[in-house]
Design a protein around this motif. Structure first.
Motif, PDB file in Angstrom:
ATOM      1  N   ASP A  54       0.822  -1.208   0.000  1.00  0.00           N
ATOM      2  CA  ASP A  54       0.000   0.000   0.000  1.00  0.00           C
ATOM      3  C   ASP A  54       0.858   1.261   0.000  1.00  0.00           C
ATOM      4  O   ASP A  54       0.608   2.215  -0.743  1.00  0.00           O
ATOM      5  CB  ASP A  54      -0.901   0.034   1.239  1.00  0.00           C
ATOM      6  N   LEU A  55       1.861   1.263   0.877  1.00  0.00           N
ATOM      7  CA  LEU A  55       2.650   2.474   1.106  1.00  0.00           C
ATOM      8  C   LEU A  55       3.741   2.695   0.069  1.00  0.00           C
ATOM      9  O   LEU A  55       4.338   3.782   0.038  1.00  0.00           O
ATOM     10  CB  LEU A  55       3.279   2.423   2.515  1.00  0.00           C
ATOM     11  N   THR A  56       4.028   1.702  -0.763  1.00  0.00           N
ATOM     12  CA  THR A  56       5.077   1.843  -1.784  1.00  0.00           C
ATOM     13  C   THR A  56       4.531   1.678  -3.193  1.00  0.00           C
ATOM     14  O   THR A  56       5.312   1.550  -4.136  1.00  0.00           O
ATOM     15  CB  THR A  56       6.196   0.805  -1.554  1.00  0.00           C
ATOM     16  N   ARG A  57       3.223   1.695  -3.343  1.00  0.00           N
ATOM     17  CA  ARG A  57       2.632   1.465  -4.664  1.00  0.00           C
ATOM     18  C   ARG A  57       3.145   2.485  -5.672  1.00  0.00           C
ATOM     19  O   ARG A  57       3.107   3.691  -5.447  1.00  0.00           O
ATOM     20  CB  ARG A  57       1.106   1.542  -4.578  1.00  0.00           C
ATOM     21  N   GLY A  58       3.668   1.977  -6.788  1.00  0.00           N
ATOM     22  CA  GLY A  58       4.182   2.833  -7.844  1.00  0.00           C
ATOM     23  C   GLY A  58       5.622   3.266  -7.661  1.00  0.00           C
ATOM     24  O   GLY A  58       6.181   3.927  -8.536  1.00  0.00           O
ATOM     25  N   SER A  59       6.256   2.897  -6.536  1.00  0.00           N
ATOM     26  CA  SER A  59       7.613   3.377  -6.250  1.00  0.00           C
ATOM     27  C   SER A  59       8.697   2.531  -6.900  1.00  0.00           C
ATOM     28  O   SER A  59       9.804   3.008  -7.147  1.00  0.00           O
ATOM     29  CB  SER A  59       7.849   3.404  -4.737  1.00  0.00           C
ATOM     30  N   GLY A  60       8.416   1.251  -7.114  1.00  0.00           N
ATOM     31  CA  GLY A  60       9.436   0.351  -7.615  1.00  0.00           C
ATOM     32  C   GLY A  60      10.380  -0.164  -6.549  1.00  0.00           C
ATOM     33  O   GLY A  60      11.404  -0.772  -6.868  1.00  0.00           O
ATOM     34  N   HIS A  61      10.046   0.061  -5.278  1.00  0.00           N
ATOM     35  CA  HIS A  61      10.934  -0.339  -4.181  1.00  0.00           C
ATOM     36  C   HIS A  61      10.195  -1.198  -3.167  1.00  0.00           C
ATOM     37  O   HIS A  61      10.426  -1.093  -1.959  1.00  0.00           O
ATOM     38  CB  HIS A  61      11.501   0.902  -3.488  1.00  0.00           C
ATOM     39  N   PHE A  62       9.348  -2.096  -3.632  1.00  0.00           N
ATOM     40  CA  PHE A  62       8.531  -2.918  -2.734  1.00  0.00           C
ATOM     41  C   PHE A  62       9.388  -3.809  -1.834  1.00  0.00           C
ATOM     42  O   PHE A  62       9.255  -3.808  -0.612  1.00  0.00           O
ATOM     43  CB  PHE A  62       7.571  -3.763  -3.575  1.00  0.00           C
ATOM     44  N   ALA A  63      10.292  -4.583  -2.412  1.00  0.00           N
ATOM     45  CA  ALA A  63      11.117  -5.485  -1.602  1.00  0.00           C
ATOM     46  C   ALA A  63      12.096  -4.716  -0.737  1.00  0.00           C
ATOM     47  O   ALA A  63      12.378  -5.108   0.398  1.00  0.00           O
ATOM     48  CB  ALA A  63      11.864  -6.476  -2.502  1.00  0.00           C
ATOM     49  N   ALA A  64      12.635  -3.611  -1.245  1.00  0.00           N
ATOM     50  CA  ALA A  64      13.551  -2.804  -0.437  1.00  0.00           C
ATOM     51  C   ALA A  64      12.847  -2.266   0.796  1.00  0.00           C
ATOM     52  O   ALA A  64      13.406  -2.266   1.905  1.00  0.00           O
ATOM     53  CB  ALA A  64      14.111  -1.657  -1.270  1.00  0.00           C
ATOM     54  N   ALA A  65      11.608  -1.814   0.627  1.00  0.00           N
ATOM     55  CA  ALA A  65      10.853  -1.315   1.775  1.00  0.00           C
ATOM     56  C   ALA A  65      10.547  -2.443   2.756  1.00  0.00           C
ATOM     57  O   ALA A  65      10.590  -2.241   3.979  1.00  0.00           O
ATOM     58  CB  ALA A  65       9.556  -0.651   1.306  1.00  0.00           C
ATOM     59  N   GLN A  66      10.223  -3.631   2.242  1.00  0.00           N
ATOM     60  CA  GLN A  66      10.042  -4.773   3.137  1.00  0.00           C
ATOM     61  C   GLN A  66      11.303  -5.022   3.957  1.00  0.00           C
ATOM     62  O   GLN A  66      11.243  -5.306   5.161  1.00  0.00           O
ATOM     63  CB  GLN A  66       9.736  -6.038   2.333  1.00  0.00           C
TER      64      GLN A  66
END
Length: 423
Positions: free
Chosen positions: A343-355
């Motif tokens: 939800d918080l990284t939608r469109g950023s391209g950094h989903f796994a990095a944020a995880q």
């Protein structure tokens, strides 16, 4: 073509079933993703006479290694396309680290195995979430992530039933036999996912059809998003309270019931899994209509109540019954963690990095939990440790409710995502 359209066209022809492959992988990973877990503490306590402090310290060192690796591993998962091979390799390393422990069950070899296994195991969850997102797309990810968690817990319950049924006859070696079997099967299941079913741009958090994005330093993701930072800090308190609770209960039962440590640990784990499956399923069914926030608050409250109830009675039936509350807390937060990050990284391209970054902060809570609770047990006993953990969960619940916003996408955001998916 967007992920949803590409996936639908392949499934319609009957050539691939990527979601079924994901189902099998989630079930098999249940015995490998976190290594031996609470069983390792019981094994070292009963078979090799370690004390709670030594166990907590050894496990915390391995946990710290995995903790420090989460952010760079997240960046790696976003960057590479060989995600299936990454999971397969990771589970084989975790399996090997667990299997060498009986060969050298002293402090430093066990600690080294924990470090290597922790580094490998850290990559499994973000890679699995990224593969899932790349297969189903952002619109269907909440339900898919919760299904992953429900299947993981169902598999975990089945594995623990197998251990419970066989441990009285074969003893602790059964833990390592089962680990070998599930490790090999998990690697095979990961490689069985059809590679073309994964949209690698969507898997890293981009909207379907969006252009690539430049790399970004992992910790800037956290400092640049107040909701992400809030989720990280509140989650750290949850894991500080939850991280060592099952291990402490397992140790207490093992000391009170000599010779039954492994079997009673299996029963505790099964009790939690019985509730985790419907809890994760509920999250998948209601996360869109109820929102993420009330479900996560329920996880905190269940954890605080669990810590308090452990101190009421020492009878094994009571301790195992209270363990059912673990299913509510861990089931909900485990299912919704990747959903909130998405939800918080939608469109950023950094989903796994944020995880990885948020998981580092959460993991810090778990590391502190293991070391601190072990010391409290040595100094003041098990009840004092449970009360301290319950107080930590209560503090986390208060801070979460006061500071964490709802992250469920607004209808307009959903419509925007749908339009891009169809483009």
């Amino acid at each position: 073509m967007g992920t949803g359209g590409a996936y639908a066209s392949r499934v319609a022809t009957g050539r691939v079933t990527p979601t079924r492959a994901l189902d099998v992988l989630n079930v098999l990973l249940s015995d490998v993703r976190y290594g031996l877990g609470a069983y390792l503490g019981v094994y070292l306590l009963t078979e090799h006479q370690w004390d709670a402090g030594e166990i907590g310290l050894a496990l915390s060192i391995g946990g710290l290694a995995g903790l420090l690796a989460q952010a760079p591993i997240g960046l790696l998962v976003d960057a590479i396309r060989a995600k299936r091979a990454l999971i397969a390799g990771a589970v084989l390393v975790v399996m090997a680290c667990c299997l060498v422990i009986p060969l050298a069950p002293s402090f430093w070899p066990v600690t080294l195995a924990g470090v290597v296994g922790g580094l490998a195991g850290t990559s499994i969850a973000p890679t699995l979430a990224a593969i899932s997102l790349g297969i189903v797309g952002p619109e269907r990810f909440a339900r898919r992530a919760c299904r992953n968690e429900a299947l993981f817990h169902a598999g975990n319950g089945a594995i623990n039933l197998l251990i419970l049924a066989t441990a009285p006859f074969f003893g602790t070696p059964v833990l390592f036999w089962v680990m070998a079997g599930t490790g090999l099967a998990s690697a095979a299941a990961a490689l069985a996912i059809p590679p073309r079913s994964i949209d690698h741009a969507v898997a890293r958090g981009l909207l379907p059809g969006a252009a690539n994005v430049a790399p970004r330093q992992g910790w800037h993701l956290l400092t640049g998003s107040r909701p992400l930072l809030t989720f990280a800090l509140c989650g750290a308190l949850f894991h500080m309270a939850n991280g060592s609770m099952l291990a402490l209960v397992a140790q207490k039962l093992a000391l009170q019931n000599i010779g039954w440590g492994v079997a009673l640990t299996a029963i505790c784990a099964i009790a939690a899994q019985v509730v985790m499956v419907p809890a994760a399923t509920l999250a998948g069914a209601r996360a869109e209509s109820w929102g993420r926030r009330p479900l996560l608050l329920a996880a905190f409250l269940a954890l605080a109540l669990r810590g308090l109830l452990y101190t009421a009675f020492d009878h094994p039936a009571w301790l195992i019954g209270v363990q059912l509350l673990d299913g509510v807390g861990a089931g909900l937060i485990g299912a919704l963690f990747p959903v909130v990050i998405a939800d918080l990284t939608r469109g950023s391209g950094h989903f796994a990095a944020a995880q990885g970054v948020v998981g580092t902060v959460h993991g810090l809570g778990g590391v502190v939990s293991g070391a601190l609770s072990g010391l409290i047990v040595v100094w003041a006993g098990y009840d004092a440790a449970f009360l301290a953990l319950a107080a930590t969960a209560g503090l986390g619940a208060a801070l979460f409710w006061l500071t964490m916003p709802e992250t469920r996408p607004l209808p307009l955001e959903k419509e925007f995502a749908h339009d891009h998916s169809a483009a």
